[in-house]
Write a protein that holds these residues in place. Sequence first.
Motif, PDB file in Angstrom:
ATOM      1  N   GLU A   8       5.229  27.020   3.636  1.00  0.00           N
ATOM      2  CA  GLU A   8       5.764  28.323   3.224  1.00  0.00           C
ATOM      3  C   GLU A   8       6.279  29.143   4.396  1.00  0.00           C
ATOM      4  OE1 GLU A   8       2.667  30.224   1.072  1.00  0.00           O
ATOM      5  OE2 GLU A   8       2.769  28.846  -0.650  1.00  0.00           O
ATOM      6  N   ARG A   9       5.938  28.746   5.613  1.00  0.00           N
ATOM      7  CA  ARG A   9       6.358  29.524   6.794  1.00  0.00           C
ATOM      8  C   ARG A   9       7.758  29.144   7.260  1.00  0.00           C
ATOM      9  NH1 ARG A   9       1.392  27.841  10.444  1.00  0.00           N
ATOM     10  NH2 ARG A   9       1.991  25.880   9.405  1.00  0.00           N
ATOM     11  N   LEU A  10       8.397  28.189   6.597  1.00  0.00           N
ATOM     12  CA  LEU A  10       9.733  27.767   7.003  1.00  0.00           C
ATOM     13  C   LEU A  10      10.757  28.886   6.825  1.00  0.00           C
ATOM     14  CD1 LEU A  10      10.129  24.166   5.504  1.00  0.00           C
ATOM     15  CD2 LEU A  10       9.782  24.787   7.885  1.00  0.00           C
ATOM     16  N   SER A  11      11.666  28.971   7.783  1.00  0.00           N
ATOM     17  CA  SER A  11      12.763  29.934   7.659  1.00  0.00           C
ATOM     18  C   SER A  11      13.827  29.350   6.728  1.00  0.00           C
ATOM     19  CB  SER A  11      13.374  30.207   9.032  1.00  0.00           C
ATOM     20  OG  SER A  11      13.978  29.033   9.550  1.00  0.00           O
ATOM     21  N   LYS A  12      14.725  30.211   6.284  1.00  0.00           N
ATOM     22  CA  LYS A  12      15.803  29.761   5.402  1.00  0.00           C
ATOM     23  C   LYS A  12      16.681  28.731   6.099  1.00  0.00           C
ATOM     24  CE  LYS A  12      17.862  30.089   1.434  1.00  0.00           C
ATOM     25  NZ  LYS A  12      17.173  29.675   0.194  1.00  0.00           N
ATOM     26  N   LYS A  13      16.899  28.912   7.394  1.00  0.00           N
ATOM     27  CA  LYS A  13      17.725  27.972   8.165  1.00  0.00           C
ATOM     28  C   LYS A  13      17.074  26.592   8.214  1.00  0.00           C
ATOM     29  CE  LYS A  13      19.798  27.298  12.720  1.00  0.00           C
ATOM     30  NZ  LYS A  13      19.955  27.844  14.100  1.00  0.00           N
ATOM     31  N   GLU A  14      15.747  26.578   8.434  1.00  0.00           N
ATOM     32  CA  GLU A  14      15.022  25.298   8.487  1.00  0.00           C
ATOM     33  C   GLU A  14      15.030  24.614   7.123  1.00  0.00           C
ATOM     34  OE1 GLU A  14      11.626  25.915  11.939  1.00  0.00           O
ATOM     35  OE2 GLU A  14      11.354  26.929   9.992  1.00  0.00           O
ATOM     36  N   GLU A  15      14.877  25.394   6.068  1.00  0.00           N
ATOM     37  CA  GLU A  15      14.908  24.831   4.719  1.00  0.00           C
ATOM     38  C   GLU A  15      16.252  24.151   4.442  1.00  0.00           C
ATOM     39  OE1 GLU A  15      14.048  27.707   1.763  1.00  0.00           O
ATOM     40  OE2 GLU A  15      11.907  27.857   2.260  1.00  0.00           O
ATOM     41  N   ASN A  16      17.333  24.839   4.806  1.00  0.00           N
ATOM     42  CA  ASN A  16      18.670  24.275   4.590  1.00  0.00           C
ATOM     43  C   ASN A  16      18.872  22.999   5.407  1.00  0.00           C
ATOM     44  OD1 ASN A  16      19.376  26.310   2.806  1.00  0.00           O
ATOM     45  ND2 ASN A  16      20.247  27.627   4.402  1.00  0.00           N
ATOM     46  N   GLU A  17      18.365  23.021   6.643  1.00  0.00           N
ATOM     47  CA  GLU A  17      18.506  21.846   7.499  1.00  0.00           C
ATOM     48  C   GLU A  17      17.745  20.659   6.912  1.00  0.00           C
ATOM     49  OE1 GLU A  17      17.373  20.260  11.992  1.00  0.00           O
ATOM     50  OE2 GLU A  17      17.202  22.409  11.521  1.00  0.00           O
ATOM     51  N   PHE A  18      16.521  20.909   6.456  1.00  0.00           N
ATOM     52  CA  PHE A  18      15.712  19.835   5.891  1.00  0.00           C
ATOM     53  C   PHE A  18      16.324  19.308   4.586  1.00  0.00           C
ATOM     54  CE2 PHE A  18      11.623  21.592   8.045  1.00  0.00           C
ATOM     55  CZ  PHE A  18      12.100  21.132   9.263  1.00  0.00           C
ATOM     56  N   LEU A  19      16.843  20.226   3.773  1.00  0.00           N
ATOM     57  CA  LEU A  19      17.490  19.814   2.529  1.00  0.00           C
ATOM     58  C   LEU A  19      18.721  18.947   2.819  1.00  0.00           C
ATOM     59  CD1 LEU A  19      17.301  23.051   0.344  1.00  0.00           C
ATOM     60  CD2 LEU A  19      16.242  20.844  -0.162  1.00  0.00           C
ATOM     61  N   ASN A  20      19.461  19.325   3.859  1.00  0.00           N
ATOM     62  CA  ASN A  20      20.642  18.545   4.243  1.00  0.00           C
ATOM     63  C   ASN A  20      20.250  17.142   4.690  1.00  0.00           C
ATOM     64  OD1 ASN A  20      23.512  18.271   4.907  1.00  0.00           O
ATOM     65  ND2 ASN A  20      22.818  18.273   7.034  1.00  0.00           N
TER      66      ASN A  20
END
Length: 301
Positions: free
Chosen positions: A112-124
């Motif tokens: 839950e501590r992931l930033s929006k940028k990290e989430e997008n990167e991981f999703l990519n």
Amino acid sequence: MWVSAVLLGVVGVLFYLLLNSKREHEKELEQAAYVLDSVIQGEFPIDDLRYREGLEAKLVFKALRVAEINRFYAGTAREEQEKTQELVADISHQMRTPLSSIMMYTELMADERLSKKEENEFLNRIALSSEKLFWLISEFITISRFEAKSMQLQTELGNLSDTIQQAIDMQKEHGRSKRLSFHFQPTGEFTLAHDLRWTKEAISNILDNAVKYSREDSEIVIDVERLVFYTRIQITNIGQEISSEEQLLAFQKYFRGMNAKEEEGAGIGLYLVKLIVEEQGGYSIIESKNGKTIISLFLLN
């Protein structure tokens, strides 16, 4: 009286001959059983046939033929089993990396501590691994269908230049990452009976390889030439050379050259090209020298 004696003598002779014939027959059956057992166990000395004639030799030849057929089918079954095991092992190896990547980034996404940028990167990254996994599965299924002769190509008259252009369009985005350009200027309309979908797939696979091993800021050139019996599609790229030894192996399944170790791949792209082209009665060759690699496809006119 003498007539009765003669009749008894004839009957006696016939009985003796019948009894003797039965014994000979039983002896022949015993010998035949021995020969068959020897053939089954692989212990029959084939050289003995040079000195034998008659039914026994015929029997041995037929028995040896049956044994030979059995060995052939047993060998074929072993080869198929080995191919299946090899395929399963290779699929497992090739799929392990994208699956591991998907599992790892999916687990990281639970933080839950992931930033929006990290989430997008991981999703990519999950999306990229999923695409690779889907591609691998599709390629393996296609190859299996070709090898099992269950793939029926649908040839129809069409403009080969259009098929080539569609294959180029599929690889333009890939080439943009290395600032590559594609040069294709057909001198006319090349109407040819070919399977539009799979011929495009074959050309796209070659272009994919050309992009991988081309020098940055270079050009990939595609030429078409109408010959007497074939139409030649020639794809040339500038970059890593392929040794003469590896050129002979380039279209084999799972083969990857020494220069390919740093690039992603399963060693099935050119093998699929070979299957597609040969299924249409054509063939493919590769040449590499003076910093250029040329792959040519020959399709029947």
